[in-house]
Each structure stands twice: as structure tokens, then as C-alpha cells.
Design an enzyme around this catalytic site. Structure first.
Site, short mmCIF file in Angstrom:
data_model
loop_
_atom_site.label_atom_id
_atom_site.label_comp_id
_atom_site.label_asym_id
_atom_site.label_seq_id
_atom_site.Cartn_x
_atom_site.Cartn_y
_atom_site.Cartn_z
CG ASP A 73 -1.82 1.18 1.32
OD1 ASP A 73 -2.77 1.23 0.51
OD2 ASP A 73 -1.59 2.07 2.15
CD GLU A 104 15.38 -15.47 2.66
OE1 GLU A 104 14.79 -16.18 3.51
OE2 GLU A 104 16.04 -14.45 2.94
#
Length: 535
Positions: free
Chosen positions: A213, A255
């Protein structure tokens, strides 16, 4: 209908995904208290699988006082009790994945709720304390510190209220949005560490991506200078130090093979593209297309500009017609001014819903034929119009901070209609929804539309099922009359959209795949109608 697109096993799924935005509070009410919740979403997962979407983007579902629709977060590791529990969120993520649907959560890094433990501790600790270093606390200007520290404007359109609030101890704190949303100080290493921990927390629970956001607002000029006549870079928008933040986040996401989509409102294409470099965000929202009027020349220019600004960094474009902040497409396209601008929103703007629906159907086929990913806001697939909310039921802070001139965003957040003939169109039980649902919304109910071969829902289901035929290759414009958009994609699929006042002849084709409305008696494409073809 064959195997839905979401069943494909593809590490680059996000490059061409159809992503459905879930505003939990208004999607489906599982416990009958009038508020949508995770139980309601879980009960409707078969519907979403039938629609054929690849992923769900959830607006904030965290613990929150809900002063700004959940974008005032008090605890990122706790689900708000109005929506359910963390265990239920984990079940939802897993159950959706079993259906081939991934989950994207919303992170709000610019600010937190004033009920967040960090801000409560900062208020209690007093001026000059280390706790206040996590935010932007400053003494005021003026003889007695009675004036705000600078002249920055609110990020709520139409608001004239200051972005500084003074505490009884004399300090002022910064909030680019409401006073209940204090801005974090991204120059502080603890803020960086906390957000990377939050990312890991949700990635560990199976989340496939994060929507960021207000992604261009985090960093602030440390001097907090006045905006007026400021000679250097903007003091709080699109600052260069932001890219260090997102490179660090990208390493975390990699990851887990997770992806980011940034909410980046920037007019400069070159500055916008910087966020999409290969070691930063994967995608960003395309607000040029969302705010574009229903005009062939403007739409083509928006598409060309979007594809051009993404090309240098190899990022896919995103396409969206509406979201939880924007006037619904059917209503907007039925108005004299079909563009969207927060500054021009007003009560009682006339609209022709039949015209708007015809255009929204054509726009659905246009957006779903473009290269990149597509976001569908809940209810758009039902053709819902913007609802007029009685003034005494409005909850959106935009309305209050504009002193009542802006109707706010509640009109696009009204609970969905599911079943004709049930109270509140099957949104929940007999408890009235948190926002009033128009009486005539039962005509838009999912069960009715599933039985109607000509409904908006049927069109979306058919289009999403056929969309893989367009592939993910480039777009090539075809010769076409004025006010007609026609293009081909690499796999031989064609899209034609007629915005002209007269019917348009279809280009040579071997098969008509889908139209947003019927062709005329001569086999031509009427005004405000779209067609998909095989070359």
C-alpha cells in the site's frame, strides 16, 4: 470448460495471472453478524475456483480499529476478530491452494494504527524519547509551538485538514492520512527489521505475494521541509532511498518464490519503471488504465504508454478497471465523464446503467485480452453499480475529512449479493450488513447470474477460461476505423472493441470466440461491444 488457468504449474504464474480482489468485510458473512469474514470466504472458494482466477488479493484482514477500512493496522500477526482467527486464515490459504488459487496479502508500510503497541508506547514515553523515534514527532512552529511543523497536504483527496496532530505534551506527530494512522519513520532500522519479519511471517504461512500500500510514500526528507517552493526532491513522495527498502524486501521474497505488487501512483513513466527493476518489485498497479475515460484514442495511448514503460525492465503490465477505492465501472462508464478522478467525485452524479453495463462488458474483454496480469475487484464480475449510501450510514473517512463534499468510497464496498430470495441477497443471515445493500441488488445475485447465459458473470467465466488462448506474447495493433481498437496477440488471437457510433466490420477470422454483446444482423460489431476472434 476444461482445465482452468489456475491449474497450470508455472513459477511465472504472476506474469499473466487473473487476480481477484477480496474486500473481506463485504465478500460473504459466515457467522451471520452482518460483517464479511474468513469463514464466508472459505465457503465461497468453489465459486472463485469456478470463476477461474489464479490468485486472491485480500485487503487488510489484520487487527484494526477499522477507522480506515483496515488500513490502520494495530497488529500484523493477528487477524481482526471481526474476520476470524489466524488459524482460520492459515486454513483459507491452504484450502485455496488446494484449488490452485494463491493468496496475496496487503501490507501497509507507511503507517500503523494509533492503537499499535509502538505508537501507544511513544505517546506514553513523552517528548525526546527513543520510542518516538519510530515515528515523526516534532515541536510545532509559532511562538508557542501552536502551528504544525510544516505545510504538507493530506493524501485524502479533497481534505483540507492538516497532516499533523498535536498531543497534550506539545509534540506534533505526522500522519499523511487520518490522525489514527501515524506515519512510521523509515530512517529507523527497527522499522526495516519489523517489516521484513512481517513478510517472513506471512510467507511462512503459504502466502504467495504481497500488495504494498502507498508504496511510494514511505521515505521522508529528514528535515521535513515545507512542500511549497521546496527546491530539491519531493520531501515525501518517490524518494530515491525507497529503492534500498524494496531491494531488501526482494531478497526476502526470493527466498520463498513470492511476488510483490506495488501501489505506485506516479505521473513520470521513467520514475515508475524504477520500482520494477529486476531486483525490486515484480509488478505495480497501472492507474493510467484504471482512470482512463471510455475513449478509443485515450485507451490506446494508455495501453501503449503502459507497455512502453514496462518494456525496459522486463516487467509485466497490470490491468484493472476498478478497486475498493474507485467508483464501480458500470456506474462510471454510464456517466458523461467516464474518467475517474478523486477530486471530481460528487453526490448524485447522473449515470445510464444500461450504457455503463454495455461498456463494462466490452472493457472486461479488452482488459482480459491485454498482455500481463489482470485484477478483478469483487462484484465487477456481477456488473454491480456504485451504491448510493445514506449520509447517516457513511463510514469512510474521506467523506468526513472533506467536510461532506466527497461521498467517499463506501459505494463500491457494499456487501455482495449471493442468493436471490434470501434476506440481504444471501450475504449472511438475517443481520443487516455493515453497509446497506440496495433493495434491487437481488437482481445481481450470483445464483441468478449462474443460470443466465447472457449475464455479466457468465461473460467473465467464459472470458477467463478462454484467456490462455491469448498467450503472454506481444501486442500488435491492426488497421481499424477511427474509434475502433483492434489488436492481435502472438498466438493468433484477436481482440476488437468498437467505441464508434456505427457498427464495425470484423477482421478476417476463422472463428468467433466470444463477444460482449450480440452482433447485428449483418454480422458487424455494434457500438460499445467487444469481440475475441481466432485469426
Amino acid at each position: 470448460m476444461g482445465q482452468p488457468s489456475h491449474a497450470r504449474k508455472d513459477p511465472d504464474w504472476w506474469r499473466s495471472a487473473v487476480i481477484y480482489q477480496v474486500y473481506v468485510r463485504s465478500f460473504a458473512d459466515g457467522d451471520g453478524d452482518g460483517t464479511g469474514d474468513l469463514a464466508g470466504v472459505r465457503s465461497r472458494l468453489p465459486y472463485l475456483a469456478g470463476l477461474g482466477v489464479d490468485a486472491l488479493w485480500f485487503t487488510p484482514w489484520y487487527l484494526s480499529p477499522l477507522r480506515d477500512g483496515g488500513y490502520d493496522v494495530a497488529d500484523y500477526r493477528t487477524i481482526d476478530p471481526a474476520f476470524g482467527t489466524l488459524a482460520e486464515a492459515e486454513k483459507l490459504i491452504a484450502e485455496a491452494r488446494e484449488l490452485g488459487i494463491r493468496t496475496i496479502v496487503d501490507i501497509v508500510p507507511n503507517h500503523v494504527s494509533d492503537q499499535h503497541p509502538w505508537f501507544r508506547a511513544a505517546r506514553a514515553a513523552g517528548p525526546g524519547s527513543p520510542e518516538r523515534d519510530l515515528f515523526h514527532f516534532r515541536p510545532g512552529r509559532g511562538r508557542h509551538g501552536e502551528l504544525p511543523p510544516n505545510d504538507w497536504p493530506s493524501q485524502f483527496a479533497g481534505s483540507t485538514e492538516p497532516v499533523w496532530t498535536r498531543l497534550p505534551d506539545g509534540d506534533w506527530y505526522l500522519h499523511l492520512f487520518t490522525p489514527e494512522q501515524p506515519d512510521l519513520n523509515w530512517a529507523h532500522p527497527a522499522v526495516h527489521r519489523e517489516h521484513e519479519d512481517i513478510l517472513r511471517f506471512w510467507f511462512e504461512r503459504g502466502v504467495a505475494g504481497v500488495r504494498i500500500d502507498s508504496a511510494a510514500l514511505l521515505a521522508k526528507d529528514p528535515g521535513l521541509p515545507d512542500l511549497a517552493a521546496h527546491p530539491g526532491p519531493h520531501p515525501f513522495l518517490d524518494r530515491d532511498e525507497l529503492h534500498t527498502v524494496y531491494r531488501s524486501w526482494r531478497r526476502v521474497a526470493d527466498e520463498y518464490d513470492a511476488v510483490f505488487v506495488g501501489e505506485v501512483w506516479l505521473p513520470d513513466p521513467e520514475r515508475f519503471a524504477r520500482y520494477l527493476r529486476p531486483d525490486e518489485l515484480h509488478t505495480a498497479f497501472n492507474f493510467s488504465f484504471l482512470t482512463c475515460p471510455w475513449d478509443a484514442g485515450r485507451l490506446r495511448a494508455s495501453i501503449d504508454t503502459t507497455l512502453a514503460e514496462h518494456a525496459p525492465v522486463g516487467a509485466p503490465a497490470t490491468w484493472v478497471l476498478c478497486n475498493h477505492d474507485v467508483t464501480r465501472t458500470v456506474t462510471r462508464y454510464g456517466r458523461e465523464d467516464t474518467a475517474f478522478d478523486f477530486a471530481t467525485k460528487a453526490f448524485g452524479t447522473p449515470t445510464d446503467l444500461a450504457l455503463g453495463t454495455r461498456r463494462a462488458r466490452a472493457a472486461a474483454l479488452l482488459s482480459l485480452a491485454l498482455p500481463g496480469s489482470v485484477y478483478v475487484y469483487q462484484g465487477e464480475e456481477l456488473g454491480l453499480p456504485e451504491a448510493e449510501i445514506p449520509v447517516d450510514r457513511i463510514q469512510d473517512p474521506m467523506y468526513f475529512r472533506s467536510q461532506g463534499t466527497d461521498p467517499g468510497r463506501d459505494g463500491c464496498r457494499v456487501p455482495l449479493p449471493w442468493v436471490d430470495g434470501m434476506p440481504y441477497a444471501g450475504f449472511g443471515s438475517h443481520e443487516e450488513p455493515w453497509l446497506p445493500q440496495p433493495v434491487d441488488w437481488r437482481s445481481y445475485a450470483v445464483d441468478r447470474q449462474l443460470r443466465d447465459p447472457d449475464s455479466m458473470l457468465t461473460l467473465y467465466r467464459q472470458a477467463i477460461a478462454l484467456r490462455p488462448q491469448f498467450g503472454d506474447g506481444p501486442l500488435t495493433w491492426l488497421p481499424a476505423p477511427d474509434d475502433v481498437l483492434a489488436f492481435s496477440r502472438a498466438d493468433g488471437a484477436l481482440c476488437v472493441v468498437n467505441l464508434a457510433a456505427t457498427p464495425a466490420r470484423l477482421p478476417a477470422h476463422s472463428r468467433l470466440l466470444l463477444t460482449s454483446g450480440p452482433l447485428d444482423d449483418a454480422g458487424r460489431l455494434p457500438q460499445d461491444t467487444a469481440a475475441w476472434l481466432r485469426a
